[in-house]
Design an enzyme around this catalytic site. Structure first.
Site, PDB file in Angstrom:
ATOM      1  N   CYS A   2       0.853  -1.192   0.000  1.00 49.72           N
ATOM      2  CA  CYS A   2       0.000   0.000   0.000  1.00 49.72           C
ATOM      3  C   CYS A   2       0.885   1.237   0.000  1.00 49.72           C
ATOM      4  O   CYS A   2       2.061   1.192   0.386  1.00 49.72           O
ATOM      5  CB  CYS A   2      -0.963   0.093   1.181  1.00 49.72           C
ATOM      6  SG  CYS A   2      -2.110  -1.289   1.332  1.00 49.72           S
ATOM      7  N   ARG A   3       0.339   2.318  -0.420  1.00 50.99           N
ATOM      8  CA  ARG A   3       0.947   3.643  -0.351  1.00 50.99           C
ATOM      9  C   ARG A   3      -0.132   4.581   0.170  1.00 50.99           C
ATOM     10  O   ARG A   3      -1.294   4.481  -0.220  1.00 50.99           O
ATOM     11  CB  ARG A   3       1.414   4.133  -1.715  1.00 50.99           C
ATOM     12  CG  ARG A   3       2.410   3.247  -2.460  1.00 50.99           C
ATOM     13  CD  ARG A   3       3.842   3.444  -2.005  1.00 50.99           C
ATOM     14  NE  ARG A   3       4.134   2.642  -0.828  1.00 50.99           N
ATOM     15  CZ  ARG A   3       5.328   2.655  -0.199  1.00 50.99           C
ATOM     16  NH1 ARG A   3       6.289   3.450  -0.647  1.00 50.99           N
ATOM     17  NH2 ARG A   3       5.529   1.904   0.858  1.00 50.99           N
TER      18      ARG A   3
END
Length: 254
Positions: A2-3
């Site tokens: 994820c970012r």
């Protein structure tokens, strides 16, 4: 894994924050530059933002890649806010794949995101779940480690803990029972609180606002990397970074 990104500053469009930058969250969904685990973030996305004179944030979440949602570009172009939290998702095996698992999670004025994973999910988290009252467990939005982390943070906030204390105690409790990557991101629209535990985190603060993000959205010289094992607290004009008080376990090598 994820970012994510949080912003505080003058009214700014969601497009300017997420879509326009050369290496913004849109680009990070298929070509992140600093991601240590995983290669793409195509399992959903979400954005939360605050409207004028309204303490309760709005959310837009989808289970599709951010680049596959043509409607979001129009929403982002015309929506401006002084406080935003957004994320693109790479799902952990054994977790929900619908939009309920996409950050940000919300409760009252709070928005929350988690970049990382709890090792051994779900078998190794029984002791963590036992800390929560049944009502909190039954209200989990999704079958995913991030939702459990959010419930743990919420329980501490409800008990009167400050945001930094709530995140730090949650990280410490998780690392007593399991290894993990625990980059947590929390905002109430006036402050940003974050942990860097096992993955990258950066910040930038200038007259255009304060950004806290998994990785820089451009190649400007004013980005600062947060050391692993840190707690960050930010406002529109200041950023404080200090060590978390308890060491973390190293995650297992994939």
């Amino acid at each position: 894994m994820c970012r994510h990104l949080a912003f505080l500053g003058p009214p700014t469009s969601l497009a300017e924050l997420l879509l326009v930058p050369e290496h913004g969250l849109l680009r990070q969904s298929w070509a992140p530059r600093r991601q240590r685990y995983g290669t793409v973030n195509a399992d959903g996305f979400g954005v939360g933002w605050y409207a004028p004179r309204d303490d309760i944030p709005a959310r837009y979440r989808r289970a599709v890649p951010i680049w596959a949602d043509g409607s979001f570009a129009d929403v982002a172009r015309v929506t401006r806010s002084t406080a935003v939290l957004a994320a693109v998702r790479s799902a952990t095996a054994g977790t929900s794949l619908d939009e309920s698992a996409a950050a940000p999670y919300a409760h009252g004025r709070w928005l929350f995101s988690h970049n990382g994973r709890i090792e051994g999910w779900p078998d190794g988290v029984g002791r963590l779940a036992a800390q929560l009252p049944p009502s909190r467990l039954l209200s989990l939005e999704a079958q995913v480690d991030s939702a459990l982390l959010w419930a743990l943070v919420l329980e501490r906030l409800a008990a009167g803990a400050a945001a930094g204390e709530a995140l730090a105690r949650t990280v410490a409790d998780v690392l007593e029972v399991s290894a993990g990557r625990l980059n947590l991101l929390l905002t109430d629209g006036g402050t940003i609180t974050a942990t860097a535990v096992g993955d990258t985190l950066f910040w930038r603060s200038d007259p255009a606002g304060t950004l806290v993000a998994s990785e820089p959205s451009d190649d400007g010289p004013d980005w600062h990397e947060v050391p692993d094992g840190s707690l960050l607290t930010a406002t529109r004009t200041s950023v404080d970074v200090r060590p978390l008080t308890r060491p973390r376990k190293e995650p297992a090598t994939p």
